[in-house]
Design an enzyme around this catalytic site. Structure first.
Site, PDB file in Angstrom:
ATOM      1  N   ASN A   1     -44.206  -5.859 -50.473  1.00  0.00           N
ATOM      2  CA  ASN A   1     -44.766  -4.437 -51.583  1.00  0.00           C
ATOM      3  C   ASN A   1     -43.809  -3.500 -51.463  1.00  0.00           C
ATOM      4  OD1 ASN A   1     -47.673  -4.535 -52.174  1.00  0.00           O
ATOM      5  ND2 ASN A   1     -47.883  -5.451 -50.013  1.00  0.00           N
TER       6      ASN A   1
ATOM      7  N   MET B   1     -47.940  -1.746 -39.944  1.00  0.00           N
ATOM      8  CA  MET B   1     -49.194  -2.109 -38.899  1.00  0.00           C
ATOM      9  C   MET B   1     -49.282  -1.449 -37.632  1.00  0.00           C
ATOM     10  SD  MET B   1     -49.798  -4.608 -41.108  1.00  0.00           S
ATOM     11  CE  MET B   1     -50.937  -5.853 -40.039  1.00  0.00           C
ATOM     12  N   ARG B   2     -49.723  -0.170 -37.814  1.00  0.00           N
ATOM     13  CA  ARG B   2     -49.943   0.724 -36.600  1.00  0.00           C
ATOM     14  C   ARG B   2     -51.155   1.626 -37.146  1.00  0.00           C
ATOM     15  NH1 ARG B   2     -47.827   1.050 -31.813  1.00  0.00           N
ATOM     16  NH2 ARG B   2     -47.997   3.300 -31.864  1.00  0.00           N
TER      17      ARG B   2
ATOM     18  N   LEU C   1     -52.698   5.175 -36.948  1.00  0.00           N
ATOM     19  CA  LEU C   1     -51.761   6.681 -37.034  1.00  0.00           C
ATOM     20  C   LEU C   1     -52.823   7.690 -36.017  1.00  0.00           C
ATOM     21  CD1 LEU C   1     -50.379   6.407 -40.287  1.00  0.00           C
ATOM     22  CD2 LEU C   1     -49.040   6.430 -38.238  1.00  0.00           C
TER      23      LEU C   1
ATOM     24  N   HIS D   1     -54.178  -2.214 -48.552  1.00  0.00           N
ATOM     25  CA  HIS D   1     -55.054  -2.984 -47.676  1.00  0.00           C
ATOM     26  C   HIS D   1     -55.411  -4.295 -48.457  1.00  0.00           C
ATOM     27  CE1 HIS D   1     -57.515  -4.150 -44.432  1.00  0.00           C
ATOM     28  NE2 HIS D   1     -58.289  -4.413 -45.152  1.00  0.00           N
TER      29      HIS D   1
ATOM     30  N   THR E   1     -57.176   8.320 -44.123  1.00  0.00           N
ATOM     31  CA  THR E   1     -57.816   9.204 -43.348  1.00  0.00           C
ATOM     32  C   THR E   1     -57.667   8.911 -42.009  1.00  0.00           C
ATOM     33  OG1 THR E   1     -59.848   8.048 -43.756  1.00  0.00           O
ATOM     34  CG2 THR E   1     -59.377  10.047 -45.138  1.00  0.00           C
TER      35      THR E   1
ATOM     36  N   GLU F   1     -59.845   7.427 -40.024  1.00  0.00           N
ATOM     37  CA  GLU F   1     -60.502   6.040 -39.898  1.00  0.00           C
ATOM     38  C   GLU F   1     -59.619   5.016 -40.284  1.00  0.00           C
ATOM     39  OE1 GLU F   1     -64.811   4.367 -40.602  1.00  0.00           O
ATOM     40  OE2 GLU F   1     -64.530   6.770 -41.235  1.00  0.00           O
ATOM     41  N   LEU F   2     -59.476   3.812 -39.678  1.00  0.00           N
ATOM     42  CA  LEU F   2     -58.760   2.823 -39.953  1.00  0.00           C
ATOM     43  C   LEU F   2     -59.184   2.154 -41.472  1.00  0.00           C
ATOM     44  CD1 LEU F   2     -56.481   0.789 -38.856  1.00  0.00           C
ATOM     45  CD2 LEU F   2     -58.254  -0.593 -38.138  1.00  0.00           C
TER      46      LEU F   2
ATOM     47  N   THR G   1     -50.027 -10.848 -55.227  1.00  0.00           N
ATOM     48  CA  THR G   1     -49.743 -10.587 -56.414  1.00  0.00           C
ATOM     49  C   THR G   1     -50.241  -9.413 -57.264  1.00  0.00           C
ATOM     50  OG1 THR G   1     -49.285 -12.950 -56.935  1.00  0.00           O
ATOM     51  CG2 THR G   1     -49.183 -11.694 -58.879  1.00  0.00           C
TER      52      THR G   1
HETATM   53  C1  GRF Z   1     -49.941  -6.628 -47.237  1.00  0.00           C
HETATM   54  O1  GRF Z   1     -50.889  -7.555 -47.540  1.00  0.00           O
HETATM   55  C2  GRF Z   1     -50.618  -5.289 -47.193  1.00  0.00           C
HETATM   56  O2  GRF Z   1     -51.951  -5.037 -47.957  1.00  0.00           O
HETATM   57  C3  GRF Z   1     -50.983  -5.159 -45.706  1.00  0.00           C
HETATM   58  O3  GRF Z   1     -49.880  -5.716 -44.993  1.00  0.00           O
HETATM   59  C4  GRF Z   1     -49.356  -6.747 -45.942  1.00  0.00           C
HETATM   60  C5  GRF Z   1     -47.711  -6.188 -45.798  1.00  0.00           C
HETATM   61  O4  GRF Z   1     -47.114  -7.414 -46.664  1.00  0.00           O
HETATM   62  N1  GRF Z   1     -51.118  -3.736 -45.285  1.00  0.00           N
HETATM   63  P1  GRF Z   1     -45.653  -7.103 -47.177  1.00  0.00           P
HETATM   64  O5  GRF Z   1     -44.919  -6.643 -45.887  1.00  0.00           O
HETATM   65  O6  GRF Z   1     -45.811  -6.099 -48.122  1.00  0.00           O
HETATM   66  O7  GRF Z   1     -45.179  -8.219 -47.709  1.00  0.00           O
END
Ligand code: GRF
Length: 216
Positions: A14, A94-95, A97, A113, A145, A147-148, A176
């Site tokens: 991303n 992946m944390r 907050l 997400h 916000t 909430e996760l 994609t």
């Molecule tokens: C993605 O699927 C995103 O939606 C999620 O974590 C993944 C990260 O993938 N939060 P990348 O590191 O951007 O390839």
């Protein structure tokens, strides 16, 4: 120049999509914006090399070196604030907050997400989607916000799940869509078309119908 700070934990696809959009759409000239820093909580994150190859400043702040979530988030905020960011993007960060961190960046903190929220918060979204037999799946970009995987939704992109489709195949197709949706949302926010008012997303120049893209 408006600064964008991206937070990552892994692969960085991303992030790569954001940096590609920045270059191809000339965000510096067109929007007066640029990705000024990429911060990872893992030193092995593939996205760090992607950032470096685009000439973007990188930082590693290992969460494992901190005694508490609060201490980590305080240092993370200090690092982010050096860039005085207009926008902080969680691009696969992946944390969970802390409330103080989230409050500090209210209205300028977004997350992507891999599901159509509020369905399938948390991990393993594609596996759960295939197990449940949902017919429509996708991705969501939202303001963060406390909430996760919750918070006012900016935009979603959806696709029809194919009969018998594996979780991996589905994940690849959703990814994609993510690569298309996230840079677009960033652009909208930076050009002032989309923002947060209280707990509601307001879009000034964008037809709300455009905030959902359904793939063929
Ligand atoms: C993605 O699927 C995103 O939606 C999620 O974590 C993944 C990260 O993938 N939060 P990348 O590191 O951007 O390839």
């Amino acid at each position: 120049m408006k600064n964008i700070v991206c937070l990552i934990s892994g692969r960085g696809s991303n992030l790569e999509a954001i940096l590609r959009a920045e270059r191809e759409q000339q965000w510096a000239a067109q929007l007066g914006a640029r990705v000024s820093a990429v911060i990872s909580n893992r030193s092995q994150a593939g996205g760090l090399a992607i950032a470096a190859s685009h000439g973007v400043e990188t930082h590693v702040l290992a969460h494992s070196a901190f005694a508490s979530r609060e201490a980590f988030d305080a240092d993370l905020a200090a690092l982010i604030d050096r860039h005085d960011p207009a926008l902080v993007v969680l691009a696969g960060f992946m944390r969970v907050l802390t409330p103080a961190f989230v409050a500090r960046y209210q209205g300028r903190l977004i997350n992507i997400h891999p599901s159509l929220l509020p369905a399938f918060t948390g991990l393993h979204t594609h596996e759960r989607a295939t197990e449940m037999g949902v017919r429509v799946h996708g991705t969501t970009v939202h303001f963060v916000t406390g909430e996760l995987d919750a918070g006012p939704i900016i935009a979603q992109a959806a696709l029809a799940v194919r009969p018998g489709e594996s979780a991996d195949a589905l994940a690849a197709r959703v990814l994609t869509l993510e690569h298309e949706l996230l840079p677009r949302c960033i652009r909208w926010i930076l050009e002032g078309s989309v923002g947060l008012e209280g707990q509601k997303v307001i879009s000034t120049r964008i037809d709300p119908a455009l905030l959902l893209r359904v793939a063929a």
